[in-house]
Design an enzyme around this catalytic site. Structure first.
Site: not given
Lengths: 910, 910
Positions: A49, A119, A128, A130, A363, A481, A587, A643, A773, A792, A794-797, A859, A879
């Protein structure tokens, strides 16, 4: 650009301490005509602002002068536990003096009174969230002479009344409702309906009772000294930075690394000085659709808060032509100036005081994803921005909105229309009616789909709005709002459905004579404003028009491929429609859970020997083959990474007595045997247990069946003249030897099936690779790559093992860790670049070292997270793969990553 | 040297395939006088026996000539599934011809008969594990004329009888017992006791019945053609490489990567040609004590198998002076020649044929650890070897033997002595009597301590011997199967306890008139041969004499420090005696499990709030402080790394109903609350759960208590004029921020306690570091090192997370993995250098990059594994830490690592 901004923000965090120690920093910036000190680029310290008020001054727009106290001052205030940093007081006084000189008026001077608004305004808009105090500077003496001077004593007393109420509520915490009750009672005494009908005498009475209420509640008199008022108001704004709803808003909107809020002290202008005055808000284009048409609302004889709070229903901006055509004309000119200057759609606030227009805010306008797409595409056509800028401008995670399903037109036509409200936020939603935010959160936690129905929403409702499928309000306009927040969230919202009478206590509402109770189903069309009784089927979104244009540009800019994680022909087809260039993760175990399959699977696990297992696997073979045929067909020649079986076998067995009894009966074994097997297979740490390639290495017959199913399906589909590109992925490899052995087994089965079907080896290439992984695999990727056609990630594991976090258990400490700043983001949501990312980077370097042609993908669920996609681009993957719905998000994020890289390189070259 | 050898072995494995394909390779090596083709260095292909036979020929020693078929031929035979590789037949025939020429005799020629032995011999000695056939070449025609020619028909028939029995048993699988039964029945018919008492006529009868038995069992006639006999015998030896007991032996002795066994075909010499003939085995020094005295046994009129099998009790070598002083003199000369040549103690076999000495074997003698130490130290004194060579010669893992406890002398004196046998393998053992190997394994699996009691042991007993605390045999000498194997295993063994009469069927034995039943306790002193009734207390070994001398040399050579993992003053003191230079890992949680402590711990966990937790922690503080005081005192100024609480809290709670009820009662809460807490704390993957530094970051009060206890204890001990060097270790750090925050907390508490006790900061330095056990920590060690004074690698967890193996669950696949060659060793026993080692290496590089003074150690169980210690040396750690018992092992392994590095550098410089 955004990347640069993030970096700057980070730097700020780390230098925060130093900042508060160096006390010579400028803490207050003046704005007003040529004396303006700030500029748009200083959002970090002046807030959005404040920076834009300064910028509008520089553009020569009519802005009431004032000054901005920096967010750095706010940060210092927090550090000093509520004390002002050294020098702030002096700077504020100096700027007050400057303002008084410019306005030829003085705070608290009855002769020539200066009134100001106070303000909040952070670097990132938090509508809204603050506190704001208006009309500051009033006290009885001033009110009297001010009223006399203006020839409008009623106005002065009304302003005082508003000031006491706002100051009491916002600064001192006197309950809003108590003020409202007094106002209501006086209205009743005077027999009037509207606030504006109260005459001066009535207002005297209101003020008297307000002051009494104030004293009773605060145990002190209402301050008469404007400087005391100002100091308290500034403190209140500073303090509001950490009020629970602001904290929750930042959490929900992932707003981090800000110093605090700036405070804007600005000369008051009044929209409530009678019928030649007014106030309004507007967007330079339609924020819901993006249409290039001035779009706004105003109320005559009102203050800004009246519009935003949605208490009175405002009128469309075009109607201003009747009230004040000159002001409208000026606004139309300002609209052009702003868009040309900012090169983006603006969201403005203005006030007309006795016919004269003042700009109070500009803004970048929040918009729906559809609008964002349209504005971006239109602005390219208008030559305001380039295609690159257009692509960079869309927030990938917002794309979700246009990807959401809409009502099936036939079903919608057939549904019982209750009423039509304002189409406040597009999309379609069906759910059970709830009347409070708490209910919404509770029911949603129980997996119920709910529609939150409120007379009007307030910032306290944020949590419930987030939990609901959609929001319906009885009052408030397109900029209320509910509407603003819902659009930001990408939630469907119908606002101002005036026909609805809501009684949240009894859990009922009446719309168009129909009683709807808590728990009844209703449906909302946020794009038309329609409200229906009952549940309506939805259809997939159509991905055409601006979406297609912009995604087309994005696809040209990106280097990363985008695939999808899908296990069924249906999901595969959907993903292909979303632009998926193949399957990155299919899977196979998901295929084992349905109907007969789980039985055969359990029979296999419960078998005593190889023969028994082979018998059960033989039952699974034709089912798997059919699955793959369907998926290959849906892919139409796109590659498909499949897999092999990954989860521990105990996941397929029933753990309750009934389930065990049932399977024992069906397979014809003793229940004791089932129990024993379940116990024998149970694990202390299943995540680190007997799963992944370990299964296929110990029980090669499982791999054999799966590979056979894949190859037979591929041959079948190929014979029907559809190209197939199967890629077989061995999961959880940690050591090159595992992959070498598994690969040999797989190749042997491929060879056998080829031979049986008289297929020449080269005519149906099947690549074989692995998931990276296990951390060990990442650091020995050079060795593993020698046996892999692709990796590939396996970024979760990899996150679970790399960071030592069990996803199922991390809830006990991970949220706290994010809160403490140990992790910037939940590493399961956004890839932990600094740690897991290093493992990925090592694996990429090492893998390509021994295998130049190695194909690399990701993946894990991070594949659809824009931040993580940027990382994948940077680290040089081929990819990303994500759930079908996130494919367009990944495409866009990939394009942005490429564009940012290009611009960074350009900058570096300079 | 050993390192080099291992590498060579590995290379061999990888080139195995190629070897069997290149068929031009030499498959047979002749030995005999100057025509000898092989040499000692060719053990890999000639086996130990073959290579040393060749070497002895080169040294001019009297060796009956013959030839060796290579282990490569054996490998090819296995690959070809039982067929001879191309060229082998021709080479064997050529060498037979050569042998016949040299001996002026012919296989199967009745006029001048050549008889041969066919023996196995792998690169690493596997005593008694594989097959042997003697007297090959006999057939009735030959027997007759041979007997006539020698003027000893009885000998010829006895030789034939032995040949049929051995060939039938070993080559064709005719049960040994059936032959023995025939022999027994003929002895009874003739009313004689000993085999040697059977006259020619009786032997005719035996042979007739043997041949009938052979035909009945094999359904073919006993082969008359010596070449057929030879081929079958060679095949049997090849095949014996993979018999179950040989496989088990290799498994138990960690023998890997060998090609197979070589086959030695050697001219027969006869020790059973009457009373001027004999056979014996000897060690150039005493293999039990290491004393430099010729040590052996012989039997006159016997074949070698008679001595080794322990069926007749042989006479000490010195007695040969009476029988054949010239032969003894020649043996004494040969002893010197061999030790001077091989520079090590030799284990030899010889035969005297009608007065003339023949050497049949020499090899490095197996010895007890005590003997190994004495021989090494003595040979340095004798200037045969250098100190470096002496240190390199001791197998660190064998040291365990001298570190084992012995009987407490008083208790031993008071115990009831049953008998005295031969002190076959030193050490002391108490256990319950079992009479079969199966029983031994079964009982041991139930955690029973057992003593395996056998009349004589055979290779089938290996598993049971391994499972037992000690072995007692009634027959056999110091070189009997039981004695040799027990020494190799480092097991206490008393052999040839002639006074014992054993009836394994009824589960009883009688020694010196005392009946001992299955399950009764007995005790063995393997160093004296004493057998006691009942159980005897043991005392710690004394680490003096040769041990001290050699360890002193080792300490001078090593660069790595050696610390211990200890949690009590008692263990600490023991470790210091073993040479520990400090504590590398003091696990504080072990202190929480005793008596009152576990109650206070549970109270802490069950507390509702911070106050409750603090109250419970206050109870633990004085106990922890006292623990640390004791440990610091025992360390006498050595450094002490103390790890703050690490395990998940649920480990401290009772999981059964009774336990929960009890704790509920004691603490005075509802059992439901206990249950709820147990459930709330339970985790899917505790290894990756709420533990380690995560605990202290979420509940700082736990850290506060522990740090206070450490610092208060340190101050107390320091005030008593004992130096203290506490090092506080934050576990499970994955991200620099965790350590930064935890360090700040720790420093604050240190500061507080110092202030309270008026301690100047510099006067009591306390370093703060972390365990590197999360893969993320390893790859971001540069960032973490900025906040750490030291790293200690927790390689147990680093292996679990790095490889994705839950130690508790890996039993389902890891043994199979080792079998399949995926992992060379169990990665929990020997550090996985190629994977987890890479993580360690990365962490070392990265850590030292940002923090040059970073101290690096390892405190996983790998710290006491010699192979892993070598890795730690190579990678540049400062110290290893292991259990007290393994401290000397680590010291020696560290010295060897340093020496090998030195010699590798020398080699590289050349």
């Amino acid at each position: 650009m955004a990347r640069k901004a993030r970096k700057t923000r980070k730097q700020r965090v780390s230098t925060k301490k130093i900042t508060t120690k160096k006390k010579t920093k400028k803490l207050v910036y003046f704005f007003g005509g040529k004396q303006t000190e700030g500029r748009a680029e200083q959002k970090d310290i002046l807030g959005g602002k404040g920076a834009n008020l300064a910028e509008m001054c520089r553009l020569g727009l009519p802005v009431p002068p004032g000054f901005t106290i920096t967010a750095e001052a706010c940060a210092a205030f927090q550090d000093l536990k509520g004390k002002w940093p050294k020098g702030l007081k002096e700077e504020v006084l100096r700027n007050i003096k400057k303002l008084e000189n410019m306005m030829s008026a003085k705070l608290g001077d009855p002769k020539k009174t200066l009134l100001v608004s106070v303000r909040s305004g952070a670097a990132i808009s938090m509508p809204g969230m603050m506190d704001t105090v208006l009309n500051l500077g009033l006290c009885p003496e001033v009110v009297q002479t001010l009223g006399d001077k203006m020839g409008n004593p009623r106005f002065a007393w009304d302003a005082y009344r508003r000031f006491i109420q706002m100051f009491g509520d916002v600064v001192m915490g006197v309950p809003h409702d108590n003020f409202e009750a007094i106002l209501q009672s006086v209205k009743e005494e005077y027999g009037v309906k509207s606030d504006t009908d109260l005459d001066e005498g009535a207002l005297h009475k209101v003020v008297k009772r307000y002051l009494k209420l104030y004293k009773k509640f605060t145990r002190e008199d209402f301050p008469l000294d404007p400087m005391v008022q100002l100091e308290k108001a500034i403190n209140a704004v500073f303090g509001s930075w950490n009020n629970p709803r602001a904290v929750k808003y930042r959490e929900l909107n992932d707003i981090k690394g800000l110093l605090g809020t700036a405070v804007n002290v600005q000369t008051m202008v009044f929209g409530n000085l009678g019928e030649t005055s007014g106030t309004g808000v507007a967007f330079t284009r339609n924020p819901a659709t993006g249409t290039n048409k001035f779009y706004g609302e105003f109320l005559m004889n009102a203050q800004g808060e009246d519009v935003v709070a949605g208490i009175r229903t405002p009128r469309p901006i075009q109607d201003l032509a009747k009230q004040n055509p000159a002001a409208l004309k000026e606004l139309m000119k300002i609209r052009k100036v702003l868009e040309k200057h900012y090169k983006d759609m603006q969201d403005i606030e203005f006030t007309i005081q006795e016919g004269k227009l003042y700009m109070l805010q500009t803004r970048t306008g929040k918009r729906t994803a559809a609008a964002a797409l349209k504005v971006a595409v239109d602005m390219v056509k208008e030559r305001l921005i380039t295609r690159e800028q257009a692509v960079l401008r869309i927030d990938p995670s917002q794309l979700d909105q246009v990807l959401h399903p809409t009502f099936d037109p036939k079903s919608e036509k057939a549904a019982k229309l209750l009423t039509k409200g304002l189409p406040a936020s597009p999309g379609a939603a069906s759910g059970k009616v709830v009347f409070t935010a708490e209910e919404a959160e509770e029911w949603a936690a129980k997996k119920e789909k709910v529609i939150l129905v409120r007379t009007e929403t307030s910032p306290e409702d944020i949590g419930g709005m987030n939990a609901a499928q959609g929001i319906l309000t009885a009052r408030g306009g397109m900029t209320s709002h509910a509407a603003v927040v819902a659009r930001g969230m990408g939630k469907c919202c119908v606002a101002g459905a005036g026909g609805a009478s809501i009684d949240s206590n009894s859990g009922k509402m009446i719309i168009a004579g129909v009683k709807v109770s808590r728990g009844d189903w209703i449906s909302l069309n946020g794009s038309t404003g329609a409200v229906y009784l009952g549940r309506i089927n939805t259809t997939e979104p159509k991905l055409t028009g601006d979406f297609k244009t912009l995604m087309g540009w994005a696809d040209k800019f990106r280097r990363l491929g985008v695939r999808t994680n899908a296990d069924t022909p249906h999901d595969t087809a959907a993903a292909v429609r979303f632009g998926a260039e193949g399957i990155g993760l299919c899977r196979t175990e998901h295929m084992f859970f349905e109907g007969d399959r789980i039985l055969a699977m359990r029979e296999m696990i419960l078998a005593d020997d190889l023969e028994g297992r082979k018998k059960a696997l033989a039952k699974l073979l034709p089912m798997q083959r059919n699955d793959f045929i369907g998926i290959f067909k849906a892919l139409k020649g796109r590659p498909c990474t499949i897999r092999l079986l990954d989860p521990p076998l105990h996941e397929f067995l029933p753990h309750d007595k009934d389930g065990q009894q049932e399977i024992a009966r069906i397979i014809g074994v003793n229940i004791r045997k089932v129990k024993e097997k379940v116990e024998a297979l149970s694990e202390f740490n299943p995540m680190l247990g007997f799963r992944g390639c370990r299964l296929g290495l110990i029980y090669p017959e499982i791999n054999t069946m799966q590979v056979r199913a894949i190859v037979e399906a591929a041959i079948k589909v190929k014979q029907s003249k559809t190209k197939v590109r199967p890629e077989i992925m061995i999961p959880l490899v940690g050591k090159a030897e595992e992959l070498a052995i598994a690969r040999k087994m797989v190749e042997q089965v491929i060879g056998e099936v080829f031979k049986e079907n008289k297929i020449r080896k080269g005519s149906l290439p099947i690549s074989i690779g692995t998931m990276i992984e296990v951390p060990r695999a990442a650091v020995t990727a050079d060795e593993i790559a020698a046996h892999a056609d692709f990796f590939s990630f396996g970024t979760n594991d990899l996150t679970q093992m790399g960071c030592g976090f069990s996803r199922d258990d991390a809830g006990k400490f991970l949220p706290k860790y994010v809160e403490m700043g140990i992790y910037e983001y939940d590493p399961f949501q956004s890839l932990d670049e600094g740690g897991v990312g290093r493992l990925v980077d090592i694996a990429v370097q090492q893998g390509r070292k021994t295998n130049k042609g190695l194909k690399l993908g990701i993946c894990g669920e991070h594949g659809g997270d824009p931040r993580s996609v940027e990382f994948c681009h940077r680290v040089g993957l081929n990819y990303v793969s994500c759930s079908p719905f996130r494919v367009p998000i990944a495409r866009l994020a990939a394009a942005q990553a490429a564009l940012r890289e290009k611009s960074a390189k350009k900058t570096a070259r300079r």
